[in-house]
Enzyme design. Structure first.
Site, mmCIF file in Angstrom:
data_model
loop_
_atom_site.group_PDB
_atom_site.id
_atom_site.type_symbol
_atom_site.label_atom_id
_atom_site.label_comp_id
_atom_site.label_asym_id
_atom_site.label_seq_id
_atom_site.Cartn_x
_atom_site.Cartn_y
_atom_site.Cartn_z
ATOM 1 N N GLY A 95 0.864 -1.074 0.017
ATOM 2 C CA GLY A 95 0.122 0.187 0.080
ATOM 3 C C GLY A 95 0.907 1.179 0.013
ATOM 4 C CE LYS A 96 5.292 4.984 -0.262
ATOM 5 N NZ LYS A 96 6.551 4.212 0.331
ATOM 6 N N GLY A 97 0.511 5.841 0.703
ATOM 7 C CA GLY A 97 -0.442 6.767 0.947
ATOM 8 C C GLY A 97 0.372 8.298 0.979
ATOM 9 C CG ASP A 136 7.512 7.376 1.776
ATOM 10 O OD1 ASP A 136 7.959 8.260 0.822
ATOM 11 O OD2 ASP A 136 7.772 6.061 1.396
#
Length: 402
Positions: A95-97, A136
């Site tokens: 996943g990533k946000g 991140d």
């Protein structure tokens, strides 16, 4: 980035004989969350969370705060995280946000408000067994601690396993800061071993002496005296000294707030930061930004080995050219996976209420990195593929295995 990832997935998928249905499942995300965060001052910021694939376990991936964050970038990074966790054998998905914001433009109060509202909006879609975000670009342990606090208030979950990358007092793990650099050292060591080059003297140049490059350099100096650091760069300058570049001295200078432009020592050559790419060294470690080696400078690379510790530091065109010249590129999908491996170990500690010593973290990191490099190398040799293609093939096999 998204087109490149999809093209490689499609190419390796066809080579594996995957069906159109299987390929479609790999190319498309399971879920996408696109929303706006409105702060008390009236400013609004686009926010995203893409949950790509959870076949192997909970979604895993960072949250970045940066003005250039957009949906396609988050989609690409989520896709690549699914492949990275699979390539190194973690029981996690991808996943990533992110939020399209310059965090430096916010006051500490605004940054906390943004962080808490991001977690609040997503709290029903994330959690220890569903989706475990991490820091991140533009985020850090403080931001994650705020998000954990908000998640706890809304859900009652007190395991701290809802996010990783937390501060130590907030449930974070020892070894996390050094993890990506340490993983890069392991990846290079293990790949050299597969080629029968264990103990071979090497000269090393490191682009980017921030957290990742710094730890690569100091860990390599401690564990591999046969590897000699001959050049290093930060955003201000490149330092070059083929006989006396001490990793620990450079690390102390950077950690005290200095830059390489103001580093003073005898017998050093100082040049522009871009000069690091042309260094006459056996190994070029890319630990700064994406798209560092491109069509514009690929012909100036003299290294025999390129280690991708940043995400996507070698463009597709440059990678094809360098590979045709016999340069070996250790791809980011495996080489920089130390960070997500130790994030997984943090999650495991939180789930069981434990706190492991750093020596145990490092042993566990080795236990994932060593077989990951071997699987990638063996596949590359058997299928006559570059290492990146081989890593994708290993990952796709694991993502589609019955």
């Amino acid at each position: 980035m998204l087109n490149t990832a999809h093209a490689l997935i499609t190419r390796m998928g066809h080579k594996l004989g995957l069906t159109d249905t299987e390929l479609k499942q790999l190319l498309n995300a399971n879920a996408e969350h696109h929303f706006e965060i409105k702060l008390g001052d009236g400013q609004t910021y686009p926010a995203y969370r893409v949950q790509h694939n959870n076949r192997r376990g909970p979604y895993k991936g960072g949250i970045r705060f940066h003005p250039d964050v957009n949906l396609d970038e988050v989609r690409a990074l989520a896709t690549l995280m699914s492949l990275k966790t699979a390539a190194v054998g973690l029981p996690l998905g991808g996943g990533k946000g992110g939020v399209a914001v310059n965090p430096r433009s916010l006051t500490p109060q605004q940054l906390e408000e943004l962080s808490r509202k991001y977690a609040a909006h997503l709290h029903q879609h994330i959690g220890p067994d569903q989706d475990v975000p991490a820091p991140d670009v533009g985020t850090n342990a403080t931001v994650i601690d705020w998000m954990v606090s908000e998640y706890e208030q809304l859900t009652g979950d007190t395991t701290k396993a809802s996010f990783t990358g937390k501060s130590l007092k907030g449930g974070g793990s020892l070894g996390r800061k050094a993890a990506t650099g340490r993983g890069g050292v392991i990846a290079l060591r293990e790949y050299l071993a597969t080629q029968g080059h264990t103990g071979q003297p090497l000269t090393v140049a490191i682009q980017g002496f921030g957290n990742v490059g710094l730890y690569f350099a100091t860990i390599a100096a401690a564990e591999h005296p046969e590897w000699k650091l001959v050049a290093a760069s930060d955003s201000a300058a490149t330092l070059d000294n083929p006989t006396d570049l001490d990793a620990n001295t450079l690390a102390a200078h950077k950690q005290s707030g200095g830059s390489f432009k103001d580093f003073e020592a005898p017998n050093f050559t100082t040049s522009g930061p871009e000069a690091i790419i042309t260094t006459d060294a056996d190994v070029l470690v890319l630990a700064a930004l994406g798209d560092t080696v491109t069509e514009a400078n690929m012909r100036t690379v003299k290294a025999q080995y390129v280690v991708e510790l940043a995400n996507g530091p070698v463009s597709d065109t440059a990678a094809e050219f360098l590979t045709s010249r016999g340069v070996t590129i250790l791809p980011d999908v495996v080489a920089n996976a130390g960070g997500v491996i130790v994030s997984y170990l943090e999650w495991k500690q939180n789930k069981t209420g434990e706190h492991w010593p750093e020596s145990q973290i490092n042993r566990e990191l080795e236990a994932y990195m060593v077989p990951a490099v071997k699987a990638m190398s063996d596949t590359a040799q058997a299928e006559h593929l570059p290492l990146k293609d081989a890593a994708f093939m290993v990952a796709l096999k694991r993502l589609t295995s019955k």
